[in-house]
Structure formats: structure tokens, C-alpha cells
Motif scaffolding. Structure first.
Motif, mmCIF file in Angstrom:
data_model
loop_
_atom_site.group_PDB
_atom_site.id
_atom_site.type_symbol
_atom_site.label_atom_id
_atom_site.label_comp_id
_atom_site.label_asym_id
_atom_site.label_seq_id
_atom_site.Cartn_x
_atom_site.Cartn_y
_atom_site.Cartn_z
ATOM 1 N N UNK A 102 0.785 -1.168 0.116
ATOM 2 C CA UNK A 102 0.125 -0.036 0.153
ATOM 3 C C UNK A 102 1.023 1.258 -0.023
ATOM 4 N N UNK A 103 1.071 1.779 -1.273
ATOM 5 C CA UNK A 103 2.192 2.731 -1.136
ATOM 6 C C UNK A 103 1.716 4.111 -1.084
ATOM 7 N N UNK A 104 0.399 4.267 -1.838
ATOM 8 C CA UNK A 104 -0.398 5.534 -1.595
ATOM 9 C C UNK A 104 -0.548 5.949 -0.199
ATOM 10 N N UNK A 105 0.347 7.075 0.234
ATOM 11 C CA UNK A 105 0.378 7.502 1.779
ATOM 12 C C UNK A 105 -0.954 7.458 2.666
ATOM 13 N N UNK A 106 -1.963 8.027 1.988
ATOM 14 C CA UNK A 106 -3.043 8.054 2.843
ATOM 15 C C UNK A 106 -4.195 7.298 2.442
ATOM 16 N N UNK A 107 -3.934 5.981 1.805
ATOM 17 C CA UNK A 107 -4.525 5.007 1.600
ATOM 18 C C UNK A 107 -4.414 3.749 2.844
ATOM 19 N N UNK A 108 -5.473 3.252 3.282
ATOM 20 C CA UNK A 108 -5.343 2.611 4.353
ATOM 21 C C UNK A 108 -5.725 1.110 3.999
ATOM 22 N N UNK A 109 -5.384 -0.035 4.661
ATOM 23 C CA UNK A 109 -5.746 -1.288 4.452
ATOM 24 C C UNK A 109 -7.377 -1.532 4.585
ATOM 25 N N UNK A 110 -7.950 -0.720 5.210
ATOM 26 C CA UNK A 110 -9.497 -0.827 5.439
ATOM 27 C C UNK A 110 -10.187 -0.327 4.111
ATOM 28 N N UNK A 111 -9.392 0.560 3.214
ATOM 29 C CA UNK A 111 -10.115 1.236 2.197
ATOM 30 C C UNK A 111 -10.173 0.238 1.023
ATOM 31 N N UNK A 112 -9.057 -0.624 0.840
ATOM 32 C CA UNK A 112 -9.309 -1.828 -0.108
ATOM 33 C C UNK A 112 -10.234 -2.674 0.007
ATOM 34 N N UNK A 113 -11.247 -2.768 -0.747
ATOM 35 C CA UNK A 113 -12.267 -3.638 -0.763
ATOM 36 C C UNK A 113 -11.972 -5.087 -1.619
ATOM 37 N N UNK A 114 -11.027 -4.713 -2.758
ATOM 38 C CA UNK A 114 -11.010 -5.897 -3.575
ATOM 39 C C UNK A 114 -9.721 -5.283 -4.508
ATOM 40 N N UNK A 115 -8.846 -6.404 -4.862
ATOM 41 C CA UNK A 115 -8.457 -7.447 -4.064
ATOM 42 C C UNK A 115 -7.534 -7.109 -2.664
ATOM 43 N N UNK A 116 -8.151 -7.699 -1.624
ATOM 44 C CA UNK A 116 -7.393 -7.470 -0.369
ATOM 45 C C UNK A 116 -6.153 -7.911 -0.281
ATOM 46 N N UNK A 117 -6.051 -9.307 -0.957
ATOM 47 C CA UNK A 117 -4.574 -9.591 -0.615
ATOM 48 C C UNK A 117 -3.563 -9.445 -1.688
ATOM 49 N N UNK A 118 -2.348 -9.268 -1.320
ATOM 50 C CA UNK A 118 -1.316 -9.016 -2.349
ATOM 51 C C UNK A 118 -0.878 -9.862 -3.129
ATOM 52 N N UNK A 125 4.406 -9.375 -11.530
ATOM 53 C CA UNK A 125 3.919 -8.330 -10.365
ATOM 54 C C UNK A 125 2.938 -7.253 -11.287
ATOM 55 N N UNK A 126 2.365 -6.728 -10.340
ATOM 56 C CA UNK A 126 1.001 -5.891 -10.729
ATOM 57 C C UNK A 126 1.313 -4.671 -9.966
ATOM 58 N N UNK A 127 1.716 -3.337 -10.710
ATOM 59 C CA UNK A 127 1.680 -2.142 -9.878
ATOM 60 C C UNK A 127 0.626 -1.141 -10.428
ATOM 61 N N UNK A 128 -0.382 -0.550 -9.523
ATOM 62 C CA UNK A 128 -1.344 0.110 -9.935
ATOM 63 C C UNK A 128 -0.995 1.745 -9.360
ATOM 64 N N UNK A 129 -1.015 2.718 -10.348
ATOM 65 C CA UNK A 129 -0.697 4.259 -10.257
ATOM 66 C C UNK A 129 -1.841 5.056 -9.936
ATOM 67 N N UNK A 130 -1.991 6.104 -9.216
ATOM 68 C CA UNK A 130 -3.144 6.834 -9.020
ATOM 69 C C UNK A 130 -2.374 8.435 -9.435
ATOM 70 N N UNK A 131 -2.809 8.844 -10.440
ATOM 71 C CA UNK A 131 -2.358 10.261 -10.894
ATOM 72 C C UNK A 131 -0.713 10.020 -11.073
ATOM 73 N N UNK A 132 -0.385 9.131 -11.793
ATOM 74 C CA UNK A 132 1.015 8.737 -12.154
ATOM 75 C C UNK A 132 1.896 8.431 -11.035
ATOM 76 N N UNK A 133 1.593 8.206 -10.012
ATOM 77 C CA UNK A 133 2.314 7.865 -8.773
ATOM 78 C C UNK A 133 1.979 6.493 -8.176
ATOM 79 N N UNK A 134 3.091 5.376 -7.945
ATOM 80 C CA UNK A 134 2.632 4.262 -7.531
ATOM 81 C C UNK A 134 1.568 4.148 -6.009
ATOM 82 N N UNK A 135 0.623 3.218 -6.274
ATOM 83 C CA UNK A 135 -0.481 3.462 -5.185
ATOM 84 C C UNK A 135 -0.499 2.044 -4.533
ATOM 85 N N UNK A 136 -0.368 0.840 -5.425
ATOM 86 C CA UNK A 136 -0.708 -0.435 -5.051
ATOM 87 C C UNK A 136 0.104 -1.338 -5.761
ATOM 88 N N UNK A 137 0.828 -2.250 -5.007
ATOM 89 C CA UNK A 137 1.406 -3.454 -5.745
ATOM 90 C C UNK A 137 1.211 -4.896 -5.448
#
Length: 309
Positions: free
Chosen positions: A221-237, A293-305
Motif C-alpha cells: 500500500x504505497x499511496x500514503x493516505x490509503x489504508x488497508x480498510x479502504x481496499x475492498x478488492x483485491x484485499x490480498x497482495x 507483478x502488478x503495480x497500480x498508479x494513481x495520478x502517475x504515482x505508485x499506489x498499490x503493488x
């Protein structure tokens, strides 16, 4: 002359609204190395009175002047034959690590954390070391718990806070990249637990319960303000190819980036269709068979891996 300059600097910036700016400016005038912690501690005791300012000064000097160097692991012999010998060597080793960190300006996490601990002790500030695991790279997803890192808890005005001066100093990717940051200064527990899991869970200061297994299974969880409880799916890495047909559904709360993209380790591809609700975003990422591996970006910055099997 240097003391005179420091005195006028103190006068000129004392009116600033942020006390942190005053502390950081004064620390910038300090020497880059010290012979021992007592000499640095005298500077801090001379220039600062409150616990808040002293801890800020300690953290600031460390992240500004200490570089991460993995070869420091080779500098000390830490073998012992019994617990008495271990305790004796612990204290001697601690002193050597602290002195070398101050004199050479290089350390691994032990040097950063032990120096922080020692300086707090000398200022009469209650604090202690925390050993535990971290989550910072794809290989960390799904592996067993390991005591691979060390950080600090310090009590300021009766309240405990979390600190990691090692991560605050910069990042290491084959070589140390100096990027002083205060993100790991008094980091909120709900954010700290995304990347740091203590050996004793009470040192997480978390309201909820997160097991070692759950920590291991979480995505990055790379996005600084994103919390584990915010990720509804997929919850496992760890994602398994046979659990999906041709795409991976994402559902995330409490965030609303303008652009979302993804990468399987090569080019970044933008997602065109994003379902936006008042408090949630939903989107699909096409599944590529054989990707690791899969990396998801929010506004061009890494958010989830995520790792893929």
C-alpha cells in the motif's frame, strides 16, 4: 563567529508560526559529525527546552547527516556463548555503533535507531527500540514474519509516538538516495502499520488487530493516505491467475484520483473506464498470463503493488 551567527539566526526566526521551522533551521547550523553523542546532546540541550523541540532536533540531525550503508553490517561481531555475555556485548556494541554512526556519517537501521534512542535518553525523554518486520518490496508479500528492521517509540508530553529515522533519511536502491522526510516522524499508527509490524503488537499502538499473517498477505500500500480498510478488492497482495478469467476487479474507498494506470513491469497503461461513486472507485485491470507483478498508479504515482502466481 559561528555561535554569534546562530544566535542571530535564532532571534530572526523565533517569530515564525511553525516551531518546526525554527528547530530545523538551527539544526542546519550544527556540525555534520560528532566525536560522541554527549557532544551533540550538549548542543541540543543548549538550544531547545521542550520535549517536542528536542525530539524534532534529534530526528532532523539524523536524517540530514546519516547515510544508509549496508556494508556497516560487516563492521561488528555479534556472536556470544551465553546470555550474560550477550547482555555485556549488547551494551558495548550499542556504544560502538552509535559512535561510528556519529563519526562516519553512515549506518544501517541499528545505527539510526540506537543513536535516536541514546540522544533521547540523554535529554531525559522516555523512549525505546522496536524490532519487527517491514513491507516495502514485492518479495515481502506473502513471506513469513522476519525481524529485519528496527525503529523507535518516544514519549512526548506523556504520549507515545512512532519514528523511523532510517526511512526518513532517504531510500536505498543499489545506492543511498538522500531524501530527508518527516513522513516517518510521529507517523499515525494506522499509516505506520501498513509498512512496519512490531515483534510485540502493542508497540503498533493500533486500535484494531492485525495478525502477522494478515500483514504478510496485504498488498503493498504505497499511496500514503490509503489504508488497508479502504481496499475492498483485491484485499490480498498475492493474486492467482486461475482465480480470474481475463481481468482483475478493483474496488477502493476513500480515494478519487483523476487518472488510474497500471504496469506489469514494463509500460504504464491508462485505464479508460472508471466507475466513481460518492466514496468509492471501481475499475478493471486486464490480466496478463505469466506476469509476476502488478503495480497500480494513481495520478502517475505508485499506489498499490501485487504479486501474481
Amino acid at each position: 563567529m559561528k555561535l554569534l551567527v546562530l544566535f542571530f539566526l535564532f532571534l530572526n526566526i523565533s517569530a515564525l508560526a511553525q516551531d518546526y521551522e525554527r528547530v530545523d533551521a538551527i539544526i542546519s547550523m550544527y556540525p555534520n559529525t560528532f566525536e560522541n553523542p554527549e557532544k551533540l546532546s550538549k548542543f541540543i540541550a543548549r538550544d531547545f527546552a521542550s520535549e517536542e523541540d528536542k525530539v524534532r532536533a534529534i530526528y532532523t540531525w539524523i536524517i540530514q547527516n546519516i547515510s544508509y550503508e549496508p556494508d556497516e553490517y560487516k563492521q561488528f561481531d555479534y556472536t556470544f556463548t551465553n546470555y550474560r555475555e550477550r547482555n555485556e556485548k549488547d551494551e558495548k556494541l550499542r556504544g560502538k555503533i552509535i559512535q561510528r554512526t556519529l563519526q562516519k556519517g553512515v549506518a544501517v537501521c541499528e545505527g539510526y535507531a540506537m543513536l535516536f534512542e541514546k540522544l533521547c535518553e540523554q535529554q531525559g525523554i522516555k523512549n525505546y527500540l522496536v524490532r519487527g518486520d517491514i513491507k516495502s518490496n514485492f518479495p515481502d508479500i506473502g513471506r513469513p514474519f522476519k525481524r529485519v528492521h528496527i525503529w523507535n517509540v518516544a514519549t512526548i508530553d506523556g504520549r507515545p509516538y512512532l519514528f523511523d529515522a532510517t526511512w526518513g533519511a532517504g531510500k536505498y536502491n543499489g545506492k543511498f538516495i538522500k531524501e530527508p522526510s518527516y513522513f516517518y516522524y510521529k507517523t499515525p499508527p494506522e499509516i505506520f502499520i501498513k509498512t512496519h509490524y512490531p515483534d510485540m503488537y502493542e508497540d503498533a499502538f493500533s486500535d484494531g488487530i492485525l495478525s502477522r499473517e494478515q500483514f504478510s498477505e496485504q498488498p503493498l500500500i504505497i499511496e500514503k493516505n490509503l489504508l488497508p480498510k479502504d481496499i475492498e478488492f483485491p484485499t490480498k497482495g498475492l493474486l492467482f491467475e486461475n482465480e480470474y478469467f481475463d481481468k482483475i476487479l478493483f474496488s477502493i474507498k476513500n480515494t478519487n484520483p483523476k487518472k488510474i494506470s497500471y504496469s506489469y513491469g514494463t509500460e504504464m497503461i491508462f485505464i479508460e473506464e472508471i466507475e466513481r461513486e460518492a466514496n468509492r472507485i471501481k475499475f478493471n485491470v486486464p490480466l496478463i498470463i505469466g506476469a509476476k507483478t502488478l503495480l497500480v498508479y494513481f495520478d502517475g504515482k505508485p499506489a498499490l503493488g501485487y504479486k501474481i502466481n
